[in-house]
Scaffold this active site. Sequence first.
Site, short mmCIF file in Angstrom:
data_model
loop_
_atom_site.label_atom_id
_atom_site.label_comp_id
_atom_site.label_asym_id
_atom_site.label_seq_id
_atom_site.Cartn_x
_atom_site.Cartn_y
_atom_site.Cartn_z
N CYS A 107 0.83 -1.21 0.00
CA CYS A 107 0.00 0.00 0.00
C CYS A 107 0.87 1.26 0.00
O CYS A 107 0.55 2.25 -0.68
CB CYS A 107 -0.94 0.00 1.20
SG CYS A 107 -2.15 -1.35 1.18
N TRP A 108 1.95 1.22 0.76
CA TRP A 108 2.87 2.36 0.78
C TRP A 108 3.38 2.66 -0.63
O TRP A 108 3.42 3.81 -1.06
CB TRP A 108 4.05 2.07 1.70
CG TRP A 108 3.76 1.98 3.16
CD1 TRP A 108 2.65 1.45 3.75
CD2 TRP A 108 4.62 2.40 4.22
NE1 TRP A 108 2.75 1.52 5.11
CE2 TRP A 108 3.96 2.09 5.44
CE3 TRP A 108 5.88 2.99 4.27
CZ2 TRP A 108 4.52 2.37 6.68
CZ3 TRP A 108 6.45 3.26 5.52
CH2 TRP A 108 5.77 2.97 6.71
#
Length: 219
Positions: A107-108
């Site tokens: 997600c980062w």
Amino acid sequence: MNKEGYLLEKQQKEKTLLLERRKRKIKKMFLIFLPVILIAGGIILAVVNYSPEETPNDKFSFKQAIGKQAPDFSLEGIDGKTIKLSDYKGKNVVLFFNEGSMCYPACWDQMAALGNDERFNAENLAAFSIVVDPKSEWEKIVKETPGFDSAEILFDTTKAVSRAYDVLSLRSSMHPGSFPGHTFFIINKEGIIRYVLDDPSMAIRNDMLISELSKLGEE
């Protein structure tokens, strides 16, 4: 009049009187129950004629999102400003719902990729990553981690927007019912959802999103 005639006439009068009393009683009962009958009839007609498609407040469903008006929202951004979706009418908008800080690195990486890709910083396009984490958590991450300077992060700490977009229990979520997973929406300039993707593989989808965005110009 003889006795038999008198008795016969008396019986006839009693029968007539009894019939009149019964008629009055039936009429009275009818007047009492008429409103109940009318109300019951109205309820039956409403049930028979009920159509879910005609109900304006139908619950939003991710599976049926394409072609629907995107639910409006107001969320605080990483820079402290409030972002209201309806203020972006006239622009195409990408929303990326994700599990936030716990979802490292997938997600980062996607959040940073959206922020650093100039294609998503065009005049007619806006891209936002939506997390349910506290803002303070991401302020620390952005400060300590290179690559997030341009990321547009919005904070859905009450999960109200995630629920409104029906993203809390999709296949990509590792915590079904509690956190979003890895889910994208493309909303056109009129505020209509034109593309959705729930991505359990959690790949970086910039090129795919740009491809789908290019199709909006063909509509």
